[in-house]
Design a protein around this motif. Structure first.
Motif, PDB file in Angstrom:
ATOM      1  N   MET A   1      12.481   1.964   4.307  1.00 54.33           N
ATOM      2  CA  MET A   1      12.912   0.467   4.249  1.00 54.33           C
ATOM      3  C   MET A   1      10.940  -0.032   4.710  1.00 54.33           C
ATOM      4  O   MET A   1      10.733  -0.721   3.638  1.00 54.33           O
ATOM      5  N   LEU A   2      10.410   0.619   5.798  1.00 53.27           N
ATOM      6  CA  LEU A   2       9.163   0.245   6.201  1.00 53.27           C
ATOM      7  C   LEU A   2       7.437   1.219   4.466  1.00 53.27           C
ATOM      8  O   LEU A   2       7.726  -0.373   4.356  1.00 53.27           O
ATOM      9  N   PHE A   3       7.866   1.663   4.164  1.00 59.12           N
ATOM     10  CA  PHE A   3       7.736   2.414   3.110  1.00 59.12           C
ATOM     11  C   PHE A   3       7.543   1.204   2.004  1.00 59.12           C
ATOM     12  O   PHE A   3       6.596   1.092   1.564  1.00 59.12           O
ATOM     13  N   ILE A   4       9.620   0.806   1.410  1.00 57.19           N
ATOM     14  CA  ILE A   4       9.324   0.179   0.493  1.00 57.19           C
ATOM     15  C   ILE A   4       8.519  -1.378   0.570  1.00 57.19           C
ATOM     16  O   ILE A   4       7.459  -1.302  -0.356  1.00 57.19           O
ATOM     17  N   LEU A   5       8.236  -1.726   1.489  1.00 58.88           N
ATOM     18  CA  LEU A   5       7.991  -2.967   1.738  1.00 58.88           C
ATOM     19  C   LEU A   5       6.348  -3.003   2.051  1.00 58.88           C
ATOM     20  O   LEU A   5       5.633  -3.731   1.563  1.00 58.88           O
ATOM     21  N   HIS A   6       5.776  -1.920   2.834  1.00 56.92           N
ATOM     22  CA  HIS A   6       4.117  -2.223   2.194  1.00 56.92           C
ATOM     23  C   HIS A   6       4.050  -1.562   1.019  1.00 56.92           C
ATOM     24  O   HIS A   6       2.742  -2.035   0.524  1.00 56.92           O
ATOM     25  N   ALA A   7       4.610  -0.786   0.261  1.00 54.95           N
ATOM     26  CA  ALA A   7       4.155  -0.396  -1.398  1.00 54.95           C
ATOM     27  C   ALA A   7       4.939  -1.385  -1.638  1.00 54.95           C
ATOM     28  O   ALA A   7       3.513  -2.339  -2.638  1.00 54.95           O
ATOM     29  N   ARG A   8       5.819  -2.420  -1.528  1.00 57.01           N
ATOM     30  CA  ARG A   8       5.684  -4.034  -2.141  1.00 57.01           C
ATOM     31  C   ARG A   8       4.408  -4.907  -2.065  1.00 57.01           C
ATOM     32  O   ARG A   8       3.802  -5.288  -2.343  1.00 57.01           O
ATOM     33  N   LYS A   9       4.416  -4.991  -0.844  1.00 58.49           N
ATOM     34  CA  LYS A   9       2.815  -5.880  -0.461  1.00 58.49           C
ATOM     35  C   LYS A   9       1.656  -4.777  -0.940  1.00 58.49           C
ATOM     36  O   LYS A   9       0.443  -6.182  -1.240  1.00 58.49           O
ATOM     37  N   LEU A  10       1.416  -4.197  -1.423  1.00 52.29           N
ATOM     38  CA  LEU A  10       0.089  -2.931  -2.111  1.00 52.29           C
ATOM     39  C   LEU A  10       0.020  -3.862  -3.293  1.00 52.29           C
ATOM     40  O   LEU A  10      -0.667  -3.775  -3.760  1.00 52.29           O
ATOM     41  N   SER A  11       1.293  -3.551  -3.948  1.00 54.63           N
ATOM     42  CA  SER A  11       1.613  -4.123  -5.374  1.00 54.63           C
ATOM     43  C   SER A  11       1.400  -5.807  -5.687  1.00 54.63           C
ATOM     44  O   SER A  11       0.381  -5.165  -6.625  1.00 54.63           O
ATOM     45  N   GLN A  12       2.233  -6.254  -4.544  1.00 51.49           N
ATOM     46  CA  GLN A  12       1.085  -8.015  -5.089  1.00 51.49           C
ATOM     47  C   GLN A  12      -0.323  -7.786  -4.310  1.00 51.49           C
ATOM     48  O   GLN A  12      -1.072  -8.838  -5.256  1.00 51.49           O
ATOM     49  N   GLU A  13      -1.009  -7.885  -3.027  1.00 54.39           N
ATOM     50  CA  GLU A  13      -2.011  -7.285  -3.392  1.00 54.39           C
ATOM     51  C   GLU A  13      -2.888  -7.126  -4.417  1.00 54.39           C
ATOM     52  O   GLU A  13      -4.155  -7.859  -4.836  1.00 54.39           O
ATOM     53  N   GLN A  14      -2.772  -5.787  -5.425  1.00 59.41           N
ATOM     54  CA  GLN A  14      -3.072  -5.603  -5.933  1.00 59.41           C
ATOM     55  C   GLN A  14      -3.399  -6.551  -7.245  1.00 59.41           C
ATOM     56  O   GLN A  14      -3.943  -6.846  -8.684  1.00 59.41           O
ATOM     57  N   LYS A  15      -1.987  -7.316  -7.543  1.00 60.86           N
ATOM     58  CA  LYS A  15      -1.964  -7.725  -8.740  1.00 60.86           C
ATOM     59  C   LYS A  15      -2.386  -9.324  -8.574  1.00 60.86           C
ATOM     60  O   LYS A  15      -3.780  -9.656  -9.631  1.00 60.86           O
ATOM     61  N   ASP A  16      -2.441  -9.534  -7.547  1.00 59.97           N
ATOM     62  CA  ASP A  16      -3.145 -10.883  -6.257  1.00 59.97           C
ATOM     63  C   ASP A  16      -5.058 -10.425  -7.212  1.00 59.97           C
ATOM     64  O   ASP A  16      -5.617 -11.678  -7.633  1.00 59.97           O
ATOM     65  N   LYS A  17      -5.386  -9.044  -7.060  1.00 67.92           N
ATOM     66  CA  LYS A  17      -6.905  -8.194  -6.278  1.00 67.92           C
ATOM     67  C   LYS A  17      -7.006  -8.933  -8.800  1.00 67.92           C
ATOM     68  O   LYS A  17      -8.309  -9.896  -8.923  1.00 67.92           O
ATOM     69  N   GLU A  18      -6.293  -8.511  -9.201  1.00 64.20           N
ATOM     70  CA  GLU A  18      -6.659  -8.425 -10.790  1.00 64.20           C
ATOM     71  C   GLU A  18      -6.740  -9.882 -11.296  1.00 64.20           C
ATOM     72  O   GLU A  18      -7.716 -10.382 -12.013  1.00 64.20           O
TER      73      GLU A  18
END
Length: 147
Positions: A1-18
């Motif tokens: 579960m922690l891995f999924i939350l971390h992956a979502r957070k990284l994905s959102q950060e990447q979208k924000d950066k783009e």
């Protein structure tokens, strides 16, 4: 579960950066446009044994023509640049957009973009840019999405 939350957070950060990078690119382009209006760059052209200096805000578009580049100006005159389109592209400001293998367009003179359907296409162009005084420039299929 922690891995999924971390992956979502990284994905959102990447979208924000783009999104931030896209905004920075737009702002940088606007700054270059404003700079071009206030202080246009100039180009030296050798023709008939004399050197002529033309400001880049006078150039509507550039068309490759063998070893030369044709440059229609906004005052209905035309100049020839001795050299390649690639050389000229490196000296012109970023307000000039490559829309075709043989064409560079000053975005200040673009009035509209017309796309052609596959049935209508008699050329390899995906569309045409309508420019100053009803001048038309083809837009290649490969470059159409960025235009």
């Amino acid at each position: 579960m922690l891995f999924i939350l971390h992956a979502r957070k990284l994905s959102q950060e990447q979208k924000d950066k783009e999104a931030e990078q896209a905004l920075v690119a737009k702002l940088q382009f606007k700054l270059e446009q404003n700079q071009q209006k206030t202080k246009p760059s100039s180009i030296k052209i050798n023709s008939a044994g004399k050197i002529e200096i033309i400001t880049s805000d006078q150039i509507v578009f550039c068309k490759a023509a063998g070893d030369y580049v044709e440059m229609p100006l906004k005052n209905h005159q035309q100049r020839l640049f001795t050299g390649s389109l690639k050389e000229l592209e490196s000296t012109l400001p970023n307000t000039f957009l490559r829309v075709h293998r043989s064409y560079l367009v000053n975005v200040e003179f673009i009035q509209n973009l017309t796309t052609t359907s596959l049935k209508q296409a008699k050329t390899s162009a995906a569309g045409f840019l309508q420019l100053h005084d009803a001048m038309e420039v083809p837009v290649s299929r490969r470059i159409m999405p960025t235009v």
